[in-house]
Design a protein around this motif. Structure first.
Motif, PDB file in Angstrom:
ATOM      1  N   ASN A 283       0.815  -1.219   0.000  1.00  0.00           N
ATOM      2  CA  ASN A 283       0.000   0.000   0.000  1.00  0.00           C
ATOM      3  C   ASN A 283       0.845   1.263   0.000  1.00  0.00           C
ATOM      4  OD1 ASN A 283       0.996   0.073   2.576  1.00  0.00           O
ATOM      5  ND2 ASN A 283      -0.977  -0.154   3.605  1.00  0.00           N
ATOM      6  N   TYR A 284       2.149   1.114  -0.079  1.00  0.00           N
ATOM      7  CA  TYR A 284       3.100   2.223  -0.211  1.00  0.00           C
ATOM      8  C   TYR A 284       3.041   3.218   0.957  1.00  0.00           C
ATOM      9  CZ  TYR A 284       3.804   0.414  -4.900  1.00  0.00           C
ATOM     10  OH  TYR A 284       4.099  -0.410  -5.957  1.00  0.00           O
ATOM     11  N   GLN A 285       2.606   2.727   2.110  1.00  0.00           N
ATOM     12  CA  GLN A 285       2.533   3.619   3.265  1.00  0.00           C
ATOM     13  C   GLN A 285       3.922   3.976   3.800  1.00  0.00           C
ATOM     14  OE1 GLN A 285      -0.218   5.300   4.625  1.00  0.00           O
ATOM     15  NE2 GLN A 285      -0.860   4.613   2.584  1.00  0.00           N
ATOM     16  N   LYS A 286       4.852   3.041   3.742  1.00  0.00           N
ATOM     17  CA  LYS A 286       6.209   3.368   4.184  1.00  0.00           C
ATOM     18  C   LYS A 286       6.841   4.384   3.237  1.00  0.00           C
ATOM     19  CE  LYS A 286      10.753   1.602   5.426  1.00  0.00           C
ATOM     20  NZ  LYS A 286      11.704   0.466   5.415  1.00  0.00           N
ATOM     21  N   GLU A 287       6.619   4.204   1.941  1.00  0.00           N
ATOM     22  CA  GLU A 287       7.139   5.164   0.960  1.00  0.00           C
ATOM     23  C   GLU A 287       6.613   6.573   1.249  1.00  0.00           C
ATOM     24  OE1 GLU A 287       9.286   4.808  -1.677  1.00  0.00           O
ATOM     25  OE2 GLU A 287       9.687   2.848  -0.817  1.00  0.00           O
ATOM     26  N   ARG A 288       5.339   6.648   1.516  1.00  0.00           N
ATOM     27  CA  ARG A 288       4.728   7.937   1.814  1.00  0.00           C
ATOM     28  C   ARG A 288       5.350   8.556   3.070  1.00  0.00           C
ATOM     29  NH1 ARG A 288       0.642  10.664   4.443  1.00  0.00           N
ATOM     30  NH2 ARG A 288      -0.778  11.886   3.127  1.00  0.00           N
ATOM     31  N   GLN A 289       5.543   7.717   4.074  1.00  0.00           N
ATOM     32  CA  GLN A 289       6.113   8.209   5.322  1.00  0.00           C
ATOM     33  C   GLN A 289       7.541   8.716   5.122  1.00  0.00           C
ATOM     34  OE1 GLN A 289       4.205   8.591   7.794  1.00  0.00           O
ATOM     35  NE2 GLN A 289       5.634   9.221   9.392  1.00  0.00           N
ATOM     36  N   LEU A 290       8.310   8.024   4.311  1.00  0.00           N
ATOM     37  CA  LEU A 290       9.671   8.475   4.020  1.00  0.00           C
ATOM     38  C   LEU A 290       9.651   9.865   3.392  1.00  0.00           C
ATOM     39  CD1 LEU A 290      11.166   5.171   2.565  1.00  0.00           C
ATOM     40  CD2 LEU A 290      11.983   6.358   4.623  1.00  0.00           C
ATOM     41  N   PHE A 291       8.703  10.088   2.509  1.00  0.00           N
ATOM     42  CA  PHE A 291       8.648  11.386   1.841  1.00  0.00           C
ATOM     43  C   PHE A 291       8.185  12.494   2.780  1.00  0.00           C
ATOM     44  CE2 PHE A 291       6.072  14.524  -0.501  1.00  0.00           C
ATOM     45  CZ  PHE A 291       7.114  15.170  -1.132  1.00  0.00           C
ATOM     46  N   VAL A 292       7.077  12.290   3.495  1.00  0.00           N
ATOM     47  CA  VAL A 292       6.507  13.376   4.304  1.00  0.00           C
ATOM     48  C   VAL A 292       7.361  13.693   5.529  1.00  0.00           C
ATOM     49  CG1 VAL A 292       4.166  12.874   3.516  1.00  0.00           C
ATOM     50  CG2 VAL A 292       4.977  11.881   5.679  1.00  0.00           C
ATOM     51  N   THR A 293       8.261  12.783   5.898  1.00  0.00           N
ATOM     52  CA  THR A 293       9.180  13.081   7.005  1.00  0.00           C
ATOM     53  C   THR A 293      10.506  13.643   6.511  1.00  0.00           C
ATOM     54  OG1 THR A 293       9.911  10.764   7.027  1.00  0.00           O
ATOM     55  CG2 THR A 293       8.163  11.393   8.583  1.00  0.00           C
ATOM     56  N   GLY A 294      10.591  13.916   5.217  1.00  0.00           N
ATOM     57  CA  GLY A 294      11.761  14.599   4.682  1.00  0.00           C
ATOM     58  C   GLY A 294      12.957  13.712   4.430  1.00  0.00           C
ATOM     59  N   LYS A 295      12.731  12.453   4.074  1.00  0.00           N
ATOM     60  CA  LYS A 295      13.853  11.529   3.880  1.00  0.00           C
ATOM     61  C   LYS A 295      14.071  11.139   2.426  1.00  0.00           C
ATOM     62  CE  LYS A 295      15.028  11.516   8.120  1.00  0.00           C
ATOM     63  NZ  LYS A 295      16.274  12.240   8.485  1.00  0.00           N
ATOM     64  N   ALA A 296      13.329  11.739   1.503  1.00  0.00           N
ATOM     65  CA  ALA A 296      13.501  11.424   0.079  1.00  0.00           C
ATOM     66  C   ALA A 296      13.468  12.709  -0.734  1.00  0.00           C
ATOM     67  CB  ALA A 296      12.405  10.467  -0.401  1.00  0.00           C
ATOM     68  N   GLY A 297      14.333  12.786  -1.744  1.00  0.00           N
ATOM     69  CA  GLY A 297      14.475  14.022  -2.501  1.00  0.00           C
ATOM     70  C   GLY A 297      13.582  14.154  -3.709  1.00  0.00           C
ATOM     71  N   VAL A 298      13.175  13.023  -4.303  1.00  0.00           N
ATOM     72  CA  VAL A 298      12.258  13.020  -5.444  1.00  0.00           C
ATOM     73  C   VAL A 298      11.033  12.231  -5.021  1.00  0.00           C
ATOM     74  CG1 VAL A 298      11.899  12.251  -7.829  1.00  0.00           C
ATOM     75  CG2 VAL A 298      14.121  13.199  -7.143  1.00  0.00           C
ATOM     76  N   TYR A 299       9.865  12.710  -5.418  1.00  0.00           N
ATOM     77  CA  TYR A 299       8.625  11.988  -5.122  1.00  0.00           C
ATOM     78  C   TYR A 299       7.910  11.715  -6.430  1.00  0.00           C
ATOM     79  CZ  TYR A 299       4.441  10.593  -2.483  1.00  0.00           C
ATOM     80  OH  TYR A 299       3.389   9.880  -1.929  1.00  0.00           O
ATOM     81  N   MET A 300       7.766  10.427  -6.769  1.00  0.00           N
ATOM     82  CA  MET A 300       7.098  10.008  -7.996  1.00  0.00           C
ATOM     83  C   MET A 300       5.700   9.548  -7.625  1.00  0.00           C
ATOM     84  SD  MET A 300      10.155   7.967  -9.948  1.00  0.00           S
ATOM     85  CE  MET A 300      11.813   8.644 -10.065  1.00  0.00           C
ATOM     86  N   ALA A 301       4.711  10.366  -7.971  1.00  0.00           N
ATOM     87  CA  ALA A 301       3.359  10.081  -7.514  1.00  0.00           C
ATOM     88  C   ALA A 301       2.340  10.656  -8.491  1.00  0.00           C
ATOM     89  CB  ALA A 301       3.172  10.651  -6.104  1.00  0.00           C
ATOM     90  N   SER A 302       1.634  11.688  -8.061  1.00  0.00           N
ATOM     91  CA  SER A 302       0.601  12.330  -8.871  1.00  0.00           C
ATOM     92  C   SER A 302       0.906  13.817  -8.984  1.00  0.00           C
ATOM     93  CB  SER A 302      -0.769  12.131  -8.215  1.00  0.00           C
ATOM     94  OG  SER A 302      -1.019  10.757  -7.972  1.00  0.00           O
ATOM     95  N   TRP A 303       0.263  14.462  -9.948  1.00  0.00           N
ATOM     96  CA  TRP A 303       0.499  15.898 -10.107  1.00  0.00           C
ATOM     97  C   TRP A 303      -0.088  16.682  -8.932  1.00  0.00           C
ATOM     98  CZ3 TRP A 303      -3.012  19.849 -10.266  1.00  0.00           C
ATOM     99  CH2 TRP A 303      -4.356  19.502 -10.430  1.00  0.00           C
ATOM    100  N   ASN A 304      -1.096  16.116  -8.284  1.00  0.00           N
ATOM    101  CA  ASN A 304      -1.752  16.777  -7.156  1.00  0.00           C
ATOM    102  C   ASN A 304      -1.544  15.952  -5.895  1.00  0.00           C
ATOM    103  OD1 ASN A 304      -3.387  18.205  -5.422  1.00  0.00           O
ATOM    104  ND2 ASN A 304      -5.307  17.616  -6.403  1.00  0.00           N
ATOM    105  N   ILE A 305      -0.720  16.456  -4.981  1.00  0.00           N
ATOM    106  CA  ILE A 305      -0.390  15.706  -3.762  1.00  0.00           C
ATOM    107  C   ILE A 305      -0.634  16.575  -2.529  1.00  0.00           C
ATOM    108  CG2 ILE A 305       1.272  14.143  -4.866  1.00  0.00           C
ATOM    109  CD1 ILE A 305       3.485  16.006  -3.689  1.00  0.00           C
ATOM    110  N   SER A 306      -1.790  17.165  -2.464  1.00  0.00           N
ATOM    111  CA  SER A 306      -2.106  18.104  -1.383  1.00  0.00           C
ATOM    112  C   SER A 306      -1.852  17.550   0.017  1.00  0.00           C
ATOM    113  CB  SER A 306      -3.564  18.565  -1.508  1.00  0.00           C
ATOM    114  OG  SER A 306      -3.920  19.403  -0.444  1.00  0.00           O
ATOM    115  N   PRO A 307      -2.320  16.342   0.366  1.00  0.00           N
ATOM    116  CA  PRO A 307      -2.085  15.851   1.733  1.00  0.00           C
ATOM    117  C   PRO A 307      -0.593  15.658   2.050  1.00  0.00           C
ATOM    118  CG  PRO A 307      -3.833  14.604   0.664  1.00  0.00           C
ATOM    119  CD  PRO A 307      -3.173  15.417  -0.400  1.00  0.00           C
ATOM    120  N   GLU A 308       0.155  15.093   1.096  1.00  0.00           N
ATOM    121  CA  GLU A 308       1.589  14.878   1.333  1.00  0.00           C
ATOM    122  C   GLU A 308       2.335  16.199   1.460  1.00  0.00           C
ATOM    123  OE1 GLU A 308      -0.279  13.311  -1.008  1.00  0.00           O
ATOM    124  OE2 GLU A 308       0.685  11.451  -1.691  1.00  0.00           O
TER     125      GLU A 308
END
Length: 523
Positions: A283-308
């Motif tokens: 469910n990519y929850q760990k991936e999401r957590q890595l991004f929103v906690t500032g541990k990843a420099g590129v985020y490959m997702a959607s053009w609209n990522i308001s919650p993240e």
């Protein structure tokens, strides 16, 4: 606004008038009780059941997907008793198939994939709707005449099986990439424009401590379920699409370009540029957590990522996130995935009891009524600013209207990038994101996604072969990505082609070519 509300009242009044009268002079038409008593004939209230995607967004105190403030609004204002049948998003087609087999499927079913609707048509589960539109519709009939570009997506064998509305630009745009501009600035790097540059930047993000905490705990990229689709799009080798190679139909994962996709995915994994546990993070929850906690420099997702975006700014206030254009490869530059122009694809159950009710609901929706279904109540959830709905309270809307848009099975919403700051709540993060969101939409639409044919071929042999092939392909690709030097990209593409051939793929390819010659070429 008064004009819109008056129109809604007129439509409601009209629908109640229809509901009180026999549609065929008392011959027992659909929905008629058949009871007549001089001038006091009464017709049973129009009723219809409709599927709705359950994305787990209805809060418990809001109700359920079957009954909530939006469903109550629709029933009250439309004059139609609508029963909503939730299907879990990740298993929607499976659930619909189960309901169809049990004879319990709703009257109206919808999804976004034309391939699935073709399967239902071949199975005899749905019916043509031309006669119903002609007999019962006014508004939707007019809408179709104004949008002839939708016609190819609604028909099979020259008959209309699907009702739909045009996607707004915000719904055509889909996948997107984002990058930490503050990390680029700190490391003295420019935004990458080629695949080699992207890998270089991701390596720097992993190795050069861009967050400055003195620890080796950052990654080149994180992502959601769009990860492989984004890589495939940049190589114009999407596994779910067919391409034309010298006027010959070739499935995306059998092109030579797909070998480069596998090689890139393998490199990112082998070098630890991405978290290696993503293979099991379904469910990519760990991936999401890595991004929103500032541990990843590129985020490959959607053009609209308001919650993240909001969570990242709350966790790392000094972060600066900006949209990143797709990068070029040796094959050229291609846009990320964009949807075709048709939005939700709505089909009529062959066993539906009241097609008139179904068409009247579509008529009611495609008028201005979709607006308040989608955005909620004026003065409570939004106020109009230059004709654009502006959120009054972001937290309130997150609870009360976040799930609402998909109940508008037909709509005419198409915002412009400059509308987002107006629409957003007035808090600092919402306004900050609105500006970036507008830029992200422009970036998402700047480069055209390569789609050689308007929609995929559909025929039983393809469905059967693809069903058998898909799990084998996933197993092969996982071996390539995680299996070390023993399983390289060359081995992977050879295995994919071998398994497809073993399952009868040569015949499928021949039939796909015939389908193209008949349905697409020269039209």
């Amino acid at each position: 606004m008064l004009k819109r509300k008056n129109m809604a009242l007129i439509l409601v009044a009209a629908l109640f008038t229809i509901a009180a009268c026999s549609s065929d002079g008392g011959t027992g038409s659909s929905g008629d009780t058949g009871k007549k008593d001089g001038g006091t004939d009464k017709k049973k209230k129009l009723e219809v059941s409709v599927s709705i995607l359950d994305r787990g967004q209805v809060a418990s105190d809001e109700g359920t997907y079957e009954s909530n403030r939006t469903t109550k609004y629709i029933n009250e204002k439309s004059g139609i008793n609508v029963k909503w049948v939730p299907v879990v998003r990740t298993e929607s087609t499976k659930k619909l198939n189960t309901l169809i087999a049990a004879g319990e499927a709703p009257d109206l079913m919808w999804e976004f994939g034309r391939d699935y609707m073709s399967t239902l048509k071949d199975q005899g589960a749905i019916q043509p709707i031309d006669d119903y539109i002609e007999k019962y519709s006014t508004s939707y009939k007019s809408y179709l005449k104004a949008h002839p570009e939708l016609k190819p997506y609604t028909q099979f064998d020259g008959k209309t099986y699907i009702a739909t509305s045009a996607r707004g630009i915000d719904a055509i745009a889909n996948h997107g990439m984002w990058i930490r501009q503050d990390w680029l600035d700190k490391l003295g790097l420019k935004a990458p424009t080629t695949m080699d540059e992207l890998l270089t930047v991701m390596r720097a993000f992993k190795e050069k401590d861009p967050d400055g905490n003195g620890k080796n705990d950052t990654l080149g990229a994180a992502f959601n379920f769009n990860y492989t689709g984004i890589i495939q799009a940049m190589y114009a080798a999407h596994s779910g699409l067919w391409y034309l190679e010298n006027d010959k139909m070739v499935k995306g994962n059998f092109t030579d370009r797909y070998m480069d996709v596998l090689a890139l995915l393998k490199t990112a994994f082998d070098e630890g540029l991405v978290d290696k546990e993503y293979i099991t993070d379904k469910n990519y929850q760990k991936e999401r957590q890595l991004f929103v906690t500032g541990k990843a420099g590129v985020y490959m997702a959607s053009w609209n990522i308001s919650p993240e975006y909001r969570e990242l700014k709350q966790n790392v206030p000094d972060s600066k996130l900006v949209p990143l254009e797709p990068v070029s490869t040796k094959y050229g530059k291609f846009g990320l995935f964009q949807e075709p122009p048709a939005n939700k694809l709505i089909v009529f159950n062959k066993n539906m009891k009241d097609p008139e009710a179904a068409v009247k609901l579509l008529d009611w929706m495609v008028e201005k009524n979709w607006f308040d279904v989608r955005f909620g109540q004026e003065g409570v959830h939004y106020k109009l600013v230059n004709g654009v709905p502006q959120a009054i309270d972001a937290d309130k809307n997150k609870k009360e209207t976040i799930y609402a848009p998909e109940y508008a099975v037909l709509d005419q919403w198409s915002p412009k990038p400059e509308d987002f700051p107006i629409m957003a709540a007035q808090d600092a993060i919402s306004q900050d994101y609105a500006k970036v969101q507008g830029e992200s939409l422009k970036v998402a639409m700047k480069n055209k996604f390569r789609r050689d044919i308007p929609f995929n071929p559909t025929f039983p042999e393809l469905s059967e072969t693809a069903t058998s092939f898909t799990p084998l392909a996933e197993e092969i690709e996982t071996k390539v990505i995680t299996g070390g030097s023993q399983y390289n990209a060359q081995w992977g593409i050879e295995q994919l082609r071998k398994e497809w051939k073993r399952l009868g793929g040569d015949n499928v390819d021949k039939l796909a070519q015939q389908w193209y010659e008949k349905n697409v070429k020269g039209k």
